[in-house]
Design a protein around this motif. Structure first.
Motif, short mmCIF file in Angstrom:
data_model
loop_
_atom_site.label_atom_id
_atom_site.label_comp_id
_atom_site.label_asym_id
_atom_site.label_seq_id
_atom_site.Cartn_x
_atom_site.Cartn_y
_atom_site.Cartn_z
N LEU A 139 0.83 -1.20 0.00
CA LEU A 139 0.00 0.00 0.00
C LEU A 139 0.87 1.26 0.00
O LEU A 139 0.56 2.23 -0.69
N PHE A 140 1.96 1.24 0.75
CA PHE A 140 2.89 2.36 0.78
C PHE A 140 3.49 2.60 -0.61
O PHE A 140 3.52 3.73 -1.10
N ARG A 170 -7.22 -3.51 -0.50
CA ARG A 170 -8.31 -2.57 -0.22
C ARG A 170 -9.66 -3.26 -0.34
O ARG A 170 -10.54 -3.06 0.50
N ARG A 171 -9.84 -4.05 -1.37
CA ARG A 171 -11.11 -4.75 -1.58
C ARG A 171 -11.43 -5.68 -0.42
O ARG A 171 -12.58 -5.84 -0.04
N SER A 176 -7.26 -1.07 6.46
CA SER A 176 -7.77 -0.16 7.50
C SER A 176 -6.69 0.23 8.51
O SER A 176 -6.60 1.40 8.88
N ARG A 177 -5.87 -0.70 8.95
CA ARG A 177 -4.80 -0.37 9.90
C ARG A 177 -3.80 0.57 9.25
O ARG A 177 -3.37 1.55 9.85
N TYR A 178 -3.44 0.28 8.00
CA TYR A 178 -2.52 1.15 7.26
C TYR A 178 -3.10 2.56 7.15
O TYR A 178 -2.40 3.54 7.38
#
Length: 184
Positions: A139-140, A170-171, A176-178
């Motif tokens: 994600l980063f 994401r799907r 959420s934590r990220y």
């Protein structure tokens, strides 16, 4: 201009970053920050900034840089320029703190990258993990692909792998934590 100092702390790299001028202050042209790097401190890995130049000016201490294949030791008053797309790495080369003025241009979302990297490092440190969570890393990499890229791997290949993995995370709600860490 920044009215109060904004300090970012990364416990893994032992960096303390003080934002001096933000993208908003400069119309997006530059992010100016000061790096205080503890003895033994270093950027976590070699990397490149696809469309940004970084200029490091050592104010105190001694720094070791790798810029492409060139190795540089920089002392107070020395400036090291990293052209866009150049793989580089840096570390404190002495047994005392190093203080470095850094200019990143254009600013893009570099401040957010520094903040997110520190939040992820704080989470990783608190959890006692040696490596970042793979999902967080994907994600980063996706969020900051304009600002940073992995060295030696073609950008198109990284994009082709990271984009679907980030979309999948994401799907499935694994981001959420990220996202909470990014909001710190």
């Amino acid at each position: 201009m920044v009215t109060r100092e904004h300090i970012i702390e990364n416990p893994l790299s032992r960096e303390q970053i003080t934002i001096r001028r933000t993208a908003a202050d400069t119309g997006g042209s530059v992010l100016e920050w000061e790096l205080l790097l503890a003895p033994g401190g270093r950027v976590p890995s070699s990397h490149a900034h696809p469309g940004q130049e970084e200029v490091f000016t050592v104010l105190a201490g001694q720094m070791r840089f790798r810029v492409g294949v060139r190795r540089v030791i920089a002392n107070p008053g020395d400036t090291v320029r990293i052209p866009p797309g150049t793989v580089h790495h840096f570390a404190n080369a002495a047994n005392r703190p190093a203080r470095v003025a850094v200019r990143t241009s254009p600013a893009l979302s570099m401040q957010e990258l520094l903040e997110t990297a520190a939040a992820l490092a704080q989470d990783q440190h608190a959890a006692g993990r040696r490596l970042p969570r793979p999902g967080d890393l994907v994600l980063f990499m996706r969020d900051f692909e304009r600002e940073v890229r992995a060295p030696y791997v073609p950008a198109a290949l990284v994009h082709a792998v990271v984009t679907p993995l980030a979309r999948l995370a994401r799907r499935r709600g694994r981001d959420s934590r990220y996202r909470q860490l990014r909001q710190r």
